[in-house]
Design a protein around this motif. Structure first.
Motif, PDB file in Angstrom:
ATOM      1  N   ALA A 149       0.861  -1.190   0.000  1.00 11.83           N
ATOM      2  CA  ALA A 149       0.000   0.000   0.000  1.00 11.83           C
ATOM      3  C   ALA A 149       0.890   1.231   0.000  1.00 11.83           C
ATOM      4  O   ALA A 149       2.020   1.197   0.496  1.00 11.83           O
ATOM      5  N   VAL A 150       0.384   2.302  -0.561  1.00 11.69           N
ATOM      6  CA  VAL A 150       1.101   3.570  -0.547  1.00 11.69           C
ATOM      7  C   VAL A 150       1.009   4.149   0.869  1.00 11.69           C
ATOM      8  O   VAL A 150      -0.063   4.182   1.467  1.00 11.69           O
ATOM      9  N   LEU A 151       2.120   4.577   1.402  1.00 13.07           N
ATOM     10  CA  LEU A 151       2.189   5.187   2.729  1.00 13.07           C
ATOM     11  C   LEU A 151       2.268   6.700   2.548  1.00 13.07           C
ATOM     12  O   LEU A 151       3.301   7.231   2.142  1.00 13.07           O
ATOM     13  N   ARG A 152       1.208   7.411   2.820  1.00 13.01           N
ATOM     14  CA  ARG A 152       1.101   8.851   2.547  1.00 13.01           C
ATOM     15  C   ARG A 152       1.828   9.693   3.596  1.00 13.01           C
ATOM     16  O   ARG A 152       1.257  10.588   4.202  1.00 13.01           O
ATOM     17  N   PHE A 153       3.120   9.443   3.783  1.00 12.37           N
ATOM     18  CA  PHE A 153       3.879  10.169   4.794  1.00 12.37           C
ATOM     19  C   PHE A 153       4.034  11.651   4.466  1.00 12.37           C
ATOM     20  O   PHE A 153       4.439  12.437   5.317  1.00 12.37           O
ATOM     21  N   TRP A 154       3.709  12.070   3.248  1.00 15.12           N
ATOM     22  CA  TRP A 154       3.814  13.483   2.876  1.00 15.12           C
ATOM     23  C   TRP A 154       2.587  14.274   3.320  1.00 15.12           C
ATOM     24  O   TRP A 154       2.532  15.485   3.150  1.00 15.12           O
ATOM     25  N   ASP A 155       1.610  13.614   3.910  1.00 11.60           N
ATOM     26  CA  ASP A 155       0.440  14.266   4.494  1.00 11.60           C
ATOM     27  C   ASP A 155       0.760  14.500   5.974  1.00 11.60           C
ATOM     28  O   ASP A 155       1.016  13.537   6.709  1.00 11.60           O
ATOM     29  N   PRO A 156       0.780  15.749   6.450  1.00  7.59           N
ATOM     30  CA  PRO A 156       1.147  16.009   7.850  1.00  7.59           C
ATOM     31  C   PRO A 156       0.305  15.236   8.862  1.00  7.59           C
ATOM     32  O   PRO A 156       0.816  14.848   9.911  1.00  7.59           O
ATOM     33  N   ARG A 157      -0.952  14.970   8.562  1.00  5.36           N
ATOM     34  CA  ARG A 157      -1.797  14.210   9.490  1.00  5.36           C
ATOM     35  C   ARG A 157      -1.295  12.772   9.609  1.00  5.36           C
ATOM     36  O   ARG A 157      -1.249  12.206  10.706  1.00  5.36           O
ATOM     37  N   VAL A 158      -0.929  12.181   8.484  1.00  4.28           N
ATOM     38  CA  VAL A 158      -0.416  10.811   8.477  1.00  4.28           C
ATOM     39  C   VAL A 158       0.952  10.770   9.158  1.00  4.28           C
ATOM     40  O   VAL A 158       1.225   9.882   9.973  1.00  4.28           O
ATOM     41  N   LEU A 159       1.816  11.728   8.840  1.00  6.69           N
ATOM     42  CA  LEU A 159       3.145  11.779   9.455  1.00  6.69           C
ATOM     43  C   LEU A 159       3.029  11.876  10.969  1.00  6.69           C
ATOM     44  O   LEU A 159       3.738  11.184  11.706  1.00  6.69           O
ATOM     45  N   HIS A 160       2.115  12.707  11.425  1.00 10.14           N
ATOM     46  CA  HIS A 160       1.909  12.890  12.864  1.00 10.14           C
ATOM     47  C   HIS A 160       1.478  11.567  13.508  1.00 10.14           C
ATOM     48  O   HIS A 160       1.992  11.180  14.561  1.00 10.14           O
ATOM     49  N   ALA A 161       0.533  10.878  12.880  1.00 10.30           N
ATOM     50  CA  ALA A 161       0.052   9.596  13.405  1.00 10.30           C
ATOM     51  C   ALA A 161       1.151   8.529  13.354  1.00 10.30           C
ATOM     52  O   ALA A 161       1.294   7.741  14.302  1.00 10.30           O
ATOM     53  N   LEU A 162       1.927   8.516  12.282  1.00 16.72           N
ATOM     54  CA  LEU A 162       3.030   7.553  12.175  1.00 16.72           C
ATOM     55  C   LEU A 162       4.027   7.744  13.310  1.00 16.72           C
ATOM     56  O   LEU A 162       4.494   6.779  13.914  1.00 16.72           O
ATOM     57  N   ASN A 163       4.365   8.987  13.573  1.00 22.31           N
ATOM     58  CA  ASN A 163       5.322   9.257  14.636  1.00 22.31           C
ATOM     59  C   ASN A 163       4.806   8.764  15.985  1.00 22.31           C
ATOM     60  O   ASN A 163       5.570   8.293  16.811  1.00 22.31           O
ATOM     61  N   ALA A 164       3.502   8.844  16.178  1.00 22.47           N
ATOM     62  CA  ALA A 164       2.914   8.422  17.445  1.00 22.47           C
ATOM     63  C   ALA A 164       2.981   6.909  17.647  1.00 22.47           C
ATOM     64  O   ALA A 164       3.015   6.448  18.791  1.00 22.47           O
ATOM     65  N   VAL A 165       3.009   6.141  16.563  1.00 27.96           N
ATOM     66  CA  VAL A 165       2.975   4.680  16.704  1.00 27.96           C
ATOM     67  C   VAL A 165       4.299   3.993  16.361  1.00 27.96           C
ATOM     68  O   VAL A 165       4.460   2.815  16.648  1.00 27.96           O
ATOM     69  N   CYS A 166       5.227   4.689  15.775  1.00 27.59           N
ATOM     70  CA  CYS A 166       6.509   4.093  15.385  1.00 27.59           C
ATOM     71  C   CYS A 166       7.546   4.362  16.463  1.00 27.59           C
ATOM     72  O   CYS A 166       7.982   5.504  16.646  1.00 27.59           O
ATOM     73  N   HIS A 167       7.941   3.295  17.152  1.00 31.55           N
ATOM     74  CA  HIS A 167       8.875   3.480  18.255  1.00 31.55           C
ATOM     75  C   HIS A 167      10.184   2.727  18.066  1.00 31.55           C
ATOM     76  O   HIS A 167      11.226   3.183  18.530  1.00 31.55           O
ATOM     77  N   GLY A 168      10.147   1.578  17.428  1.00 31.79           N
ATOM     78  CA  GLY A 168      11.355   0.776  17.254  1.00 31.79           C
ATOM     79  C   GLY A 168      12.283   1.361  16.208  1.00 31.79           C
ATOM     80  O   GLY A 168      11.890   2.174  15.374  1.00 31.79           O
ATOM     81  N   ARG A 169      13.530   0.965  16.267  1.00 33.42           N
ATOM     82  CA  ARG A 169      14.540   1.494  15.337  1.00 33.42           C
ATOM     83  C   ARG A 169      14.131   1.280  13.882  1.00 33.42           C
ATOM     84  O   ARG A 169      14.208   2.195  13.078  1.00 33.42           O
ATOM     85  N   SER A 170      13.681   0.087  13.532  1.00 33.21           N
ATOM     86  CA  SER A 170      13.291  -0.165  12.143  1.00 33.21           C
ATOM     87  C   SER A 170      12.032   0.626  11.774  1.00 33.21           C
ATOM     88  O   SER A 170      11.893   1.071  10.639  1.00 33.21           O
ATOM     89  N   GLU A 171      11.128   0.816  12.736  1.00 36.22           N
ATOM     90  CA  GLU A 171       9.911   1.587  12.463  1.00 36.22           C
ATOM     91  C   GLU A 171      10.214   3.064  12.221  1.00 36.22           C
ATOM     92  O   GLU A 171       9.455   3.744  11.561  1.00 36.22           O
ATOM     93  N   ARG A 172      11.318   3.561  12.741  1.00 40.15           N
ATOM     94  CA  ARG A 172      11.666   4.978  12.630  1.00 40.15           C
ATOM     95  C   ARG A 172      12.591   5.258  11.445  1.00 40.15           C
ATOM     96  O   ARG A 172      13.075   6.367  11.279  1.00 40.15           O
ATOM     97  N   GLU A 173      12.801   4.277  10.600  1.00 42.60           N
ATOM     98  CA  GLU A 173      13.676   4.444   9.441  1.00 42.60           C
ATOM     99  C   GLU A 173      13.237   5.625   8.572  1.00 42.60           C
ATOM    100  O   GLU A 173      14.072   6.398   8.093  1.00 42.60           O
ATOM    101  N   LEU A 174      11.951   5.786   8.342  1.00 40.68           N
ATOM    102  CA  LEU A 174      11.456   6.909   7.555  1.00 40.68           C
ATOM    103  C   LEU A 174      11.936   8.227   8.133  1.00 40.68           C
ATOM    104  O   LEU A 174      12.392   9.104   7.396  1.00 40.68           O
ATOM    105  N   PHE A 175      11.857   8.393   9.432  1.00 36.17           N
ATOM    106  CA  PHE A 175      12.212   9.661  10.051  1.00 36.17           C
ATOM    107  C   PHE A 175      13.702   9.968   9.954  1.00 36.17           C
ATOM    108  O   PHE A 175      14.109  11.122  10.016  1.00 36.17           O
ATOM    109  N   ARG A 176      14.517   8.932   9.771  1.00 41.74           N
ATOM    110  CA  ARG A 176      15.955   9.143   9.587  1.00 41.74           C
ATOM    111  C   ARG A 176      16.305   9.560   8.164  1.00 41.74           C
ATOM    112  O   ARG A 176      17.446   9.897   7.880  1.00 41.74           O
ATOM    113  N   ALA A 177      15.317   9.560   7.273  1.00 43.52           N
ATOM    114  CA  ALA A 177      15.561   9.963   5.881  1.00 43.52           C
ATOM    115  C   ALA A 177      15.813  11.466   5.759  1.00 43.52           C
ATOM    116  O   ALA A 177      16.292  11.934   4.733  1.00 43.52           O
ATOM    117  N   ALA A 178      15.492  12.236   6.806  1.00 48.80           N
ATOM    118  CA  ALA A 178      15.796  13.671   6.854  1.00 48.80           C
ATOM    119  C   ALA A 178      16.220  13.978   8.287  1.00 48.80           C
ATOM    120  O   ALA A 178      15.905  13.234   9.214  1.00 48.80           O
TER     121      ALA A 178
END
Length: 177
Positions: free
Chosen positions: A118-147
């Protein structure tokens, strides 16, 4: 003009000998609906994250990176879009426009149950905000390390995310780029 909080963070990175750029991650469909124009690929100015992927047909509507230094003609539209719709995230990155796009592309799709993607709409601030709230493990936070940092508005408040989590800002939505 970039938001004061983004400028301040860039200044702090600069003091740490960081050679960072501010790039805008823009929702193409939100931009089109707001301005009546589609973003188009332009060297060193705008690049679609769907370029070169199997989803290239979605490029007009999907995520775009815009370099505010070279695409100054888009800044007013981006400032207005950020205030009006969930369509802009400001990234602080040490990468060029194309290299940053390459770092974000692997995160465009995710595997869901039954092996589907599925497409992960991380470019939508609402989705990014929700992702940050549920992603805690190192592998789950890989997206956030992209910047190095992600700045966005959510429900009228400005937030900053980095690899460590979220910095809850109390600035109102009136602070615009």
């Amino acid at each position: 003009m970039i938001t004061a909080s983004v400028k301040e963070q860039l200044r702090q990175y600069g003091e740490q000998r960081f050679s960072g750029n501010v790039l805008a991650l823009v929702d193409g469909i939100q931009y089109q609906q707001h301005t009546g124009q589609q973003l188009t690929p332009e060297n060193d100015r705008t690049v679609s994250l769907f370029a070169g992927t199997n989803d290239v047909a979605l490029a007009h509507a999907g995520p775009w990176l815009v370099d505010p230094k070279t695409a100054r003609d888009h800044l007013a539209d981006l400032r207005e879009l950020e205030q009006a719709r969930p369509g802009v995230i400001w990234l602080i990155s040490s990468e060029s426009l194309e290299r940053q796009a390459a770092k974000l592309r692997p995160h465009l799709t995710v595997r869901i149950p039954e092996g589907r993607s599925a497409v992960l709409r991380f470019w939508d601030p609402r989705v990014l905000h929700a992702l940050n709230a549920v992603c805690h493990g190192r592998s789950e936070r890989e997206l956030f390390r992209a910047a190095d940092a992600w700045h966005y508005l959510n429900e009228g408040r400005r937030f900053t995310i980095n690899d460590n989590g979220i910095d809850r800002r109390t600035m109102g939505a009136s602070e615009s780029p």
